[in-house]
Design a protein around this motif. Sequence first.
Motif, PDB file in Angstrom:
ATOM      1  N   HIS A  19       0.821  -1.221   0.000  1.00  0.00           N
ATOM      2  CA  HIS A  19       0.000   0.000   0.000  1.00  0.00           C
ATOM      3  C   HIS A  19       0.852   1.267   0.000  1.00  0.00           C
ATOM      4  O   HIS A  19       0.616   2.207   0.762  1.00  0.00           O
ATOM      5  CB  HIS A  19      -0.948   0.001   1.203  1.00  0.00           C
ATOM      6  N   ALA A  20       1.849   1.283  -0.875  1.00  0.00           N
ATOM      7  CA  ALA A  20       2.766   2.423  -0.938  1.00  0.00           C
ATOM      8  C   ALA A  20       2.256   3.553  -1.828  1.00  0.00           C
ATOM      9  O   ALA A  20       2.798   4.660  -1.777  1.00  0.00           O
ATOM     10  CB  ALA A  20       4.132   1.958  -1.443  1.00  0.00           C
ATOM     11  N   VAL A  21       1.231   3.294  -2.642  1.00  0.00           N
ATOM     12  CA  VAL A  21       0.727   4.325  -3.550  1.00  0.00           C
ATOM     13  C   VAL A  21       0.087   5.455  -2.745  1.00  0.00           C
ATOM     14  O   VAL A  21      -0.758   5.224  -1.879  1.00  0.00           O
ATOM     15  CB  VAL A  21      -0.298   3.734  -4.532  1.00  0.00           C
ATOM     16  N   GLY A  22       0.518   6.673  -3.021  1.00  0.00           N
ATOM     17  CA  GLY A  22      -0.043   7.826  -2.332  1.00  0.00           C
ATOM     18  C   GLY A  22       0.611   8.144  -1.003  1.00  0.00           C
ATOM     19  O   GLY A  22       0.238   9.114  -0.340  1.00  0.00           O
ATOM     20  N   THR A  23       1.601   7.345  -0.600  1.00  0.00           N
ATOM     21  CA  THR A  23       2.264   7.600   0.673  1.00  0.00           C
ATOM     22  C   THR A  23       3.125   8.861   0.608  1.00  0.00           C
ATOM     23  O   THR A  23       3.562   9.282  -0.463  1.00  0.00           O
ATOM     24  CB  THR A  23       3.160   6.405   1.061  1.00  0.00           C
ATOM     25  N   ARG A  24       3.369   9.449   1.765  1.00  0.00           N
ATOM     26  CA  ARG A  24       4.245  10.617   1.849  1.00  0.00           C
ATOM     27  C   ARG A  24       5.660  10.237   2.268  1.00  0.00           C
ATOM     28  O   ARG A  24       6.491  11.103   2.532  1.00  0.00           O
ATOM     29  CB  ARG A  24       3.664  11.625   2.838  1.00  0.00           C
ATOM     30  N   ALA A  25       5.922   8.953   2.327  1.00  0.00           N
ATOM     31  CA  ALA A  25       7.251   8.489   2.719  1.00  0.00           C
ATOM     32  C   ALA A  25       8.294   8.939   1.704  1.00  0.00           C
ATOM     33  O   ALA A  25       7.985   9.185   0.532  1.00  0.00           O
ATOM     34  CB  ALA A  25       7.252   6.967   2.834  1.00  0.00           C
ATOM     35  N   GLU A  26       9.533   9.043   2.153  1.00  0.00           N
ATOM     36  CA  GLU A  26      10.623   9.448   1.271  1.00  0.00           C
ATOM     37  C   GLU A  26      10.712   8.503   0.075  1.00  0.00           C
ATOM     38  O   GLU A  26      10.592   7.280   0.217  1.00  0.00           O
ATOM     39  CB  GLU A  26      11.951   9.438   2.037  1.00  0.00           C
ATOM     40  N   SER A  27      10.952   9.070  -1.091  1.00  0.00           N
ATOM     41  CA  SER A  27      10.979   8.274  -2.318  1.00  0.00           C
ATOM     42  C   SER A  27      12.041   7.190  -2.280  1.00  0.00           C
ATOM     43  O   SER A  27      11.827   6.078  -2.771  1.00  0.00           O
ATOM     44  CB  SER A  27      11.202   9.187  -3.529  1.00  0.00           C
ATOM     45  N   TRP A  28      13.205   7.498  -1.681  1.00  0.00           N
ATOM     46  CA  TRP A  28      14.261   6.481  -1.683  1.00  0.00           C
ATOM     47  C   TRP A  28      13.875   5.281  -0.831  1.00  0.00           C
ATOM     48  O   TRP A  28      14.303   4.153  -1.112  1.00  0.00           O
ATOM     49  CB  TRP A  28      15.597   7.068  -1.244  1.00  0.00           C
ATOM     50  N   VAL A  29      13.049   5.514   0.188  1.00  0.00           N
ATOM     51  CA  VAL A  29      12.584   4.401   1.015  1.00  0.00           C
ATOM     52  C   VAL A  29      11.612   3.533   0.217  1.00  0.00           C
ATOM     53  O   VAL A  29      11.734   2.299   0.183  1.00  0.00           O
ATOM     54  CB  VAL A  29      11.914   4.922   2.302  1.00  0.00           C
ATOM     55  N   VAL A  30      10.649   4.169  -0.438  1.00  0.00           N
ATOM     56  CA  VAL A  30       9.631   3.439  -1.192  1.00  0.00           C
ATOM     57  C   VAL A  30      10.251   2.686  -2.367  1.00  0.00           C
ATOM     58  O   VAL A  30      10.003   1.485  -2.562  1.00  0.00           O
ATOM     59  CB  VAL A  30       8.538   4.410  -1.688  1.00  0.00           C
ATOM     60  N   GLU A  31      11.073   3.379  -3.148  1.00  0.00           N
ATOM     61  CA  GLU A  31      11.637   2.763  -4.349  1.00  0.00           C
ATOM     62  C   GLU A  31      12.779   1.801  -4.021  1.00  0.00           C
ATOM     63  O   GLU A  31      12.909   0.739  -4.635  1.00  0.00           O
ATOM     64  CB  GLU A  31      12.125   3.847  -5.314  1.00  0.00           C
ATOM     65  N   GLY A  32      13.599   2.171  -3.051  1.00  0.00           N
ATOM     66  CA  GLY A  32      14.705   1.298  -2.677  1.00  0.00           C
ATOM     67  C   GLY A  32      14.224  -0.016  -2.095  1.00  0.00           C
ATOM     68  O   GLY A  32      14.772  -1.088  -2.396  1.00  0.00           O
ATOM     69  N   PHE A  33      13.177   0.043  -1.262  1.00  0.00           N
ATOM     70  CA  PHE A  33      12.650  -1.188  -0.682  1.00  0.00           C
ATOM     71  C   PHE A  33      12.002  -2.066  -1.747  1.00  0.00           C
ATOM     72  O   PHE A  33      12.133  -3.298  -1.712  1.00  0.00           O
ATOM     73  CB  PHE A  33      11.636  -0.872   0.419  1.00  0.00           C
ATOM     74  N   ALA A  34      11.302  -1.452  -2.698  1.00  0.00           N
ATOM     75  CA  ALA A  34      10.671  -2.236  -3.768  1.00  0.00           C
ATOM     76  C   ALA A  34      11.718  -2.997  -4.571  1.00  0.00           C
ATOM     77  O   ALA A  34      11.522  -4.167  -4.933  1.00  0.00           O
ATOM     78  CB  ALA A  34       9.853  -1.323  -4.679  1.00  0.00           C
ATOM     79  N   ASP A  35      12.855  -2.360  -4.835  1.00  0.00           N
ATOM     80  CA  ASP A  35      13.938  -3.066  -5.527  1.00  0.00           C
ATOM     81  C   ASP A  35      14.596  -4.104  -4.619  1.00  0.00           C
ATOM     82  O   ASP A  35      15.058  -5.151  -5.090  1.00  0.00           O
ATOM     83  CB  ASP A  35      14.987  -2.071  -6.029  1.00  0.00           C
ATOM     84  N   PHE A  36      14.640  -3.820  -3.320  1.00  0.00           N
ATOM     85  CA  PHE A  36      15.187  -4.790  -2.376  1.00  0.00           C
ATOM     86  C   PHE A  36      14.391  -6.096  -2.432  1.00  0.00           C
ATOM     87  O   PHE A  36      14.959  -7.191  -2.443  1.00  0.00           O
ATOM     88  CB  PHE A  36      15.153  -4.205  -0.960  1.00  0.00           C
ATOM     89  N   VAL A  37      13.073  -5.986  -2.501  1.00  0.00           N
ATOM     90  CA  VAL A  37      12.225  -7.177  -2.608  1.00  0.00           C
ATOM     91  C   VAL A  37      12.406  -7.836  -3.971  1.00  0.00           C
ATOM     92  O   VAL A  37      12.564  -9.055  -4.081  1.00  0.00           O
ATOM     93  CB  VAL A  37      10.745  -6.813  -2.381  1.00  0.00           C
ATOM     94  N   ALA A  38      12.393  -7.020  -5.026  1.00  0.00           N
ATOM     95  CA  ALA A  38      12.470  -7.559  -6.386  1.00  0.00           C
ATOM     96  C   ALA A  38      13.790  -8.273  -6.652  1.00  0.00           C
ATOM     97  O   ALA A  38      13.843  -9.239  -7.423  1.00  0.00           O
ATOM     98  CB  ALA A  38      12.267  -6.436  -7.396  1.00  0.00           C
ATOM     99  N   LEU A  39      14.863  -7.806  -6.021  1.00  0.00           N
ATOM    100  CA  LEU A  39      16.194  -8.375  -6.260  1.00  0.00           C
ATOM    101  C   LEU A  39      16.651  -9.287  -5.121  1.00  0.00           C
ATOM    102  O   LEU A  39      17.804  -9.734  -5.107  1.00  0.00           O
ATOM    103  CB  LEU A  39      17.212  -7.243  -6.441  1.00  0.00           C
TER     104      LEU A  39
END
Length: 415
Positions: free
Chosen positions: A288-308
């Motif tokens: 449920h990261a869509v629309g969050t106000r969290a820092e972009s590097w946290v949202v995008e970095g974690f998504a790549d962490f899971v994907a890789l």
Amino acid sequence: MADPARRLGPNAVAVLVLIALGAGLLLWQRPWQGSDDVVVGIPADAASQLATQFRALTDADSESAFVTAAGTSGAAKAFARRAWRARTALGAEAVELRYVSGGEVADHPDGSASATVDVSWRAGGEIGLSDTSVHTSSVTFRVAPQADGRFSLVSAAPDDGALPIWLAGDVTVERSPGSVVIQVDGGDAELPVESMATTARSAVGRVVPGTKGDVTVVSPHTQSQMARLVGQPLDEVRQIAAVTTRLDGRGGSSADTVIVLNPAVFSTMDRRAAQVVLTHEATHLLTHAVGTRAESWVVEGFADFVALHDDTASLSISAGQILAEVKAGRAPKHLPTTTDFGAESHGLGAVYESAWMIFRMLAQTYGDERVVGFYEAVLSGTALDKALSTSFGLTVDQLTTRWQDYLAKSASTVS
């Protein structure tokens, strides 16, 4: 006195008369021009007529009623049948089309006009979305006047925001355990999106235990369809392989989030790269990261962490761009910012890789469980500095320094 030898006989005169009559009839009937091509003037009561027709479309409870309300031309019937089948495939309910304005002045050489209509509907729960959220869109319909004073509704395009998926083309739905793939006009024929969506769902579940729900993927056939479905100009999606967004781009809850693929980019990737993209987007969706106000590097970095997470590719492949920047003396001086993640940003690939390297470093030092806890804390609204301190005992400056050192060390190990 006329020359008798040049006078036309009675039979010749009769033939000429018949030819003239035939030519006149031919010009009147215009058999080379289909009935749909005849230009008819827009009636004076166009607004009233369109309001009535769109109410009839709203009230239609069968395909035949919907097709009848859409008009008599072949184009209108084909458009209406396609839309009705798509509605049925999606389990769409509470469909409403409310005429707003337009349709009173022809704006196309064929005599047709454009009318603005507010469209709302609810998705069926069987496609992995909330069956209570109402999706709304402002849609421009191409309307062609008919000889009987009504209109033929022949096409639809987004006016403000995204186009409802059931107006985008032929829709089919493929369901698998944990995933749903909605194809538009056949979707992406180059990659096995259905099995890849299932793989993505499983990958997220392994790293982030307790995630619930299905991964719903929309697979359009063209890039133009993708742009319409996400409500963005074509130029702004040309470099995007996929995006996670709320269906129709407005309102709804996190349960209405879908992944929309861009076939012009996604289908050109090799299987590994495409799977990384899909799992990355599935992480956004399921956490449920869509629309969050969290820092972009946290949202995008974690998504790549899971994907890789279970990827076996070397760092030269997974982080080749950022490590090349570091080796060239252009190491980042600060954590990635929201601006750095802009779609038009130069070196966007290196930015994503740099964010992933933060999480890779943290996981190697502190383990997956604490990394996931940190991500969930930031996503739920905890301030970044507090989440870093609680999860790892670090300040932002300390994290930045460790990350820069980690990048430098990693760059020294790749050729």
